[in-house]
Design a protein around this motif. Structure first.
Motif, short mmCIF file in Angstrom:
data_model
loop_
_atom_site.label_atom_id
_atom_site.label_comp_id
_atom_site.label_asym_id
_atom_site.label_seq_id
_atom_site.Cartn_x
_atom_site.Cartn_y
_atom_site.Cartn_z
N UNK A 116 -5.49 -4.62 5.75
CA UNK A 116 -5.33 -6.07 5.71
C UNK A 116 -6.54 -6.78 5.11
N UNK A 117 -7.65 -6.07 4.98
CA UNK A 117 -8.84 -6.68 4.37
C UNK A 117 -8.79 -6.39 2.86
N UNK A 118 -9.00 -7.42 2.06
CA UNK A 118 -8.97 -7.23 0.61
C UNK A 118 -10.32 -6.66 0.16
N UNK A 119 -10.28 -5.51 -0.51
CA UNK A 119 -11.54 -4.87 -0.93
C UNK A 119 -11.66 -4.92 -2.45
N UNK A 120 -12.79 -5.45 -2.92
CA UNK A 120 -13.11 -5.44 -4.34
C UNK A 120 -14.32 -4.54 -4.53
N UNK A 121 -14.30 -3.71 -5.56
CA UNK A 121 -15.42 -2.80 -5.79
C UNK A 121 -15.81 -2.84 -7.25
#
Ligand code: GLN
Length: 266
Positions: A116-121
């Motif tokens: 549910x957490x949006x992860x950008x890398x």
């Protein structure tokens, strides 16, 4: 797992316990040939994780190539701390940015543990992004990967992230060649922190506040003996308050957590 266990669970395609339970089963010819090939490379100093093309991190499997750093056990502390902070009611992060993702080990482990957490890398290296994408796929998580020199990519959003996490290159340039031979197989780009090892802390700290939400956290791994210098960079920047410091398994200062706040002088 130790190196011998990594090698033999790989070639026998078995679990660690069955390695010991079936220890009297002889290797077949092809397997013995493979083992001697691996040992020849290992003796020359090549890390076992590159030879096998994989490593374990946070209980997950990651594909590796020499374009990315081998995940370190200390970095699991960084991930665990980030998960803990992301879940805390004060932070309740909905969006996390991982700077210099490399193999993607931090981003993928976060995605796995924080549904549910949006992860950008992001990473500056196209080849690293390719490997990280593969690792996200392998571990069945969705991550927004971007090629970016730290914050340079315009797609990164201002005042957006609840947490920014990073294990940047932090070894002083002149010290790299004196380290154990295995390090020479790793990408210099992922290790070299400039003359004093602190170049990336200066750059990250001085931009991170623009991308963090109010009260957002910057969580970073640091190198040996760098805590005071990194804390001083935070102090000069003025947009952060240090809220926690964590040591690693060897009692070495390893993680610094800072919270974004209104700018103060000194
Ligand atoms: N922990 C790594 C080492 O000591 C360095 C990783 C880094 O520069 N971030 O080899």
């Amino acid at each position: 797992m130790n190196e011998a266990e990594l090698l033999f669970t790989d070639i026998l395609n078995c679990s660690r316990p069955s390695l010991y339970l079936d220890k009297d089963t002889p290797l077949d010819k092809a397997q013995s040939y493979f083992v001697s090939g691996v040992l020849k490379r290992r003796i020359k100093g090549e890390p076992i994780q590159y030879i096998l093309g994989k490593a374990e991190f946070m209980g997950l499997e990651f594909k590796l190539a020499p374009d990315v750093l081998i995940p370190r056990p200390e970095t699991e502390i960084l991930v665990e701390k980030t998960i803990e902070m992301a879940r805390s009611p004060e932070v309740a992060a909905r969006s996390i940015l991982d700077i210099g993702t490399g193999s993607g080990c931090i981003a993928v482990s976060l995605a796995k543990n924080l549904p549910g957490v949006e992860i950008t890398a992001v990473d500056i290296c196209e080849k690293a992004i390719k490997i990280a994408r593969r690792n996200a796929l392998l571990n069945n998580v969705k991550i927004n990967f971007l090629k970016s020199d730290l914050f340079d990519n315009r797609q990164l959003k201002a005042d957006n992230y609840g947490i920014i996490v990073s294990n940047p290159p932090y070894i002083p340039a002149a010290e790299i060649d004196a380290l154990q031979p295995e390090i020479k197989y790793e990408p210099r780009l992922a290790l070299d922190g400039g003359k004093d090892g602190l170049d990336f802390y200066r750059r990250i700290i001085n931009s991170a506040h623009l991308y963090l939400k109010e009260n957002g956290l910057l969580i970073m791994e640091i190198g040996f003996n760098q805590k005071e210098a990194v804390k001083n960079i935070f102090k000069v920047c003025g947009y952060f308050e240090i809220i926690d410091e964590v040591k690693d398994y060897n009692n070495i200062d390893r993680i610094v957590i800072a919270k974004k706040r209104e700018r103060t002088n000194g």
